[in-house]
Scaffold this motif. Structure first.
Motif, PDB file in Angstrom:
ATOM      1  N   ASN A 184      61.200  80.383  15.495  1.00  0.00           N
ATOM      2  CA  ASN A 184      59.900  79.706  15.400  1.00  0.00           C
ATOM      3  C   ASN A 184      59.099  79.886  16.690  1.00  0.00           C
ATOM      4  O   ASN A 184      57.905  80.196  16.650  1.00  0.00           O
TER       5      ASN A 184
ATOM      6  N   ASN B 202      57.784  83.413  17.112  1.00  0.00           N
ATOM      7  CA  ASN B 202      56.731  83.785  16.169  1.00  0.00           C
ATOM      8  C   ASN B 202      55.543  82.823  16.180  1.00  0.00           C
ATOM      9  O   ASN B 202      54.740  82.831  15.247  1.00  0.00           O
TER      10      ASN B 202
ATOM     11  N   TYR C  46      52.743  83.058   9.967  1.00  0.00           N
ATOM     12  CA  TYR C  46      54.158  82.681  10.051  1.00  0.00           C
ATOM     13  C   TYR C  46      54.323  81.210   9.717  1.00  0.00           C
ATOM     14  O   TYR C  46      53.558  80.368  10.167  1.00  0.00           O
ATOM     15  N   GLN C  47      55.338  80.900   8.904  1.00  0.00           N
ATOM     16  CA  GLN C  47      55.632  79.514   8.555  1.00  0.00           C
ATOM     17  C   GLN C  47      56.883  79.062   9.285  1.00  0.00           C
ATOM     18  O   GLN C  47      57.902  79.764   9.304  1.00  0.00           O
TER      19      GLN C  47
ATOM     20  N   GLY D 195      48.673  76.672   8.406  1.00  0.00           N
ATOM     21  CA  GLY D 195      48.580  77.189   9.761  1.00  0.00           C
ATOM     22  C   GLY D 195      47.203  76.942  10.346  1.00  0.00           C
ATOM     23  O   GLY D 195      46.249  76.603   9.632  1.00  0.00           O
TER      24      GLY D 195
ATOM     25  N   SER E 238      49.908  80.762  12.713  1.00  0.00           N
ATOM     26  CA  SER E 238      51.175  80.140  12.321  1.00  0.00           C
ATOM     27  C   SER E 238      51.023  78.617  12.321  1.00  0.00           C
ATOM     28  O   SER E 238      50.074  78.071  12.888  1.00  0.00           O
TER      29      SER E 238
END
Length: 130
Positions: A28, A31, A37-38, A69, A89
């Motif tokens: 996490n 990213n 990105y989740q 996001g 994200s």
């Protein structure tokens, strides 16, 4: 002796679960700037064993955080829509750092318990040798 092996099983399962959690937290954080990105979260589950065996912990399925996001305005970005926005994200670095600190402390506590159990077993073996 069975109590020592049960204690080792419980602490080993805790170490493995926290290591998995730390791996996903690291992903996490790595990213956080990746568009779309989740955030990943890990669920812990109790594993019920047969009679005489200890209850251990394992990680359940990896879940994706459903929150949206951050919308970022950058008209020149290749992912930007016609209004100039794209979705970043949903990773909040403050939350990830706090969660990783908690997971690290829990990992260390499990490791300390593992070491203490090992020392107790070693002490028992020494007493039995006399």
């Amino acid at each position: 002796m069975n109590d020592f092996s049960n204690a080792i099983k419980v602490t080993a399962s805790g170490l493995h679960a926290q290591a998995t959690r730390l791996r996903h937290l690291s992903e996490n954080i790595a990213n956080a700037d990746t568009p779309g990105y989740q955030r990943k979260t890990v669920v812990f589950e109790a594993v019920r064993a047969s009679a005489g065996e200890p209850t251990t912990v394992s990680t359940g399925p990896v879940l994706l955080d459903p929150t949206d996001g951050e919308r970022i305005f950058e008209p020149g970005h290749p992912l930007a829509d016609e209004s100039g926005f794209y979705e970043g994200s949903n990773v909040n670095l403050l939350i990830e750092m706090a969660d990783s600190r908690e997971a690290q402390r829990t990992y260390e506590a499990n490791l300390k318990m593992f070491e203490q159990t090992k020392e107790m077993a070693r002490g028992l073996y020494d007493l039995l040798r006399r």
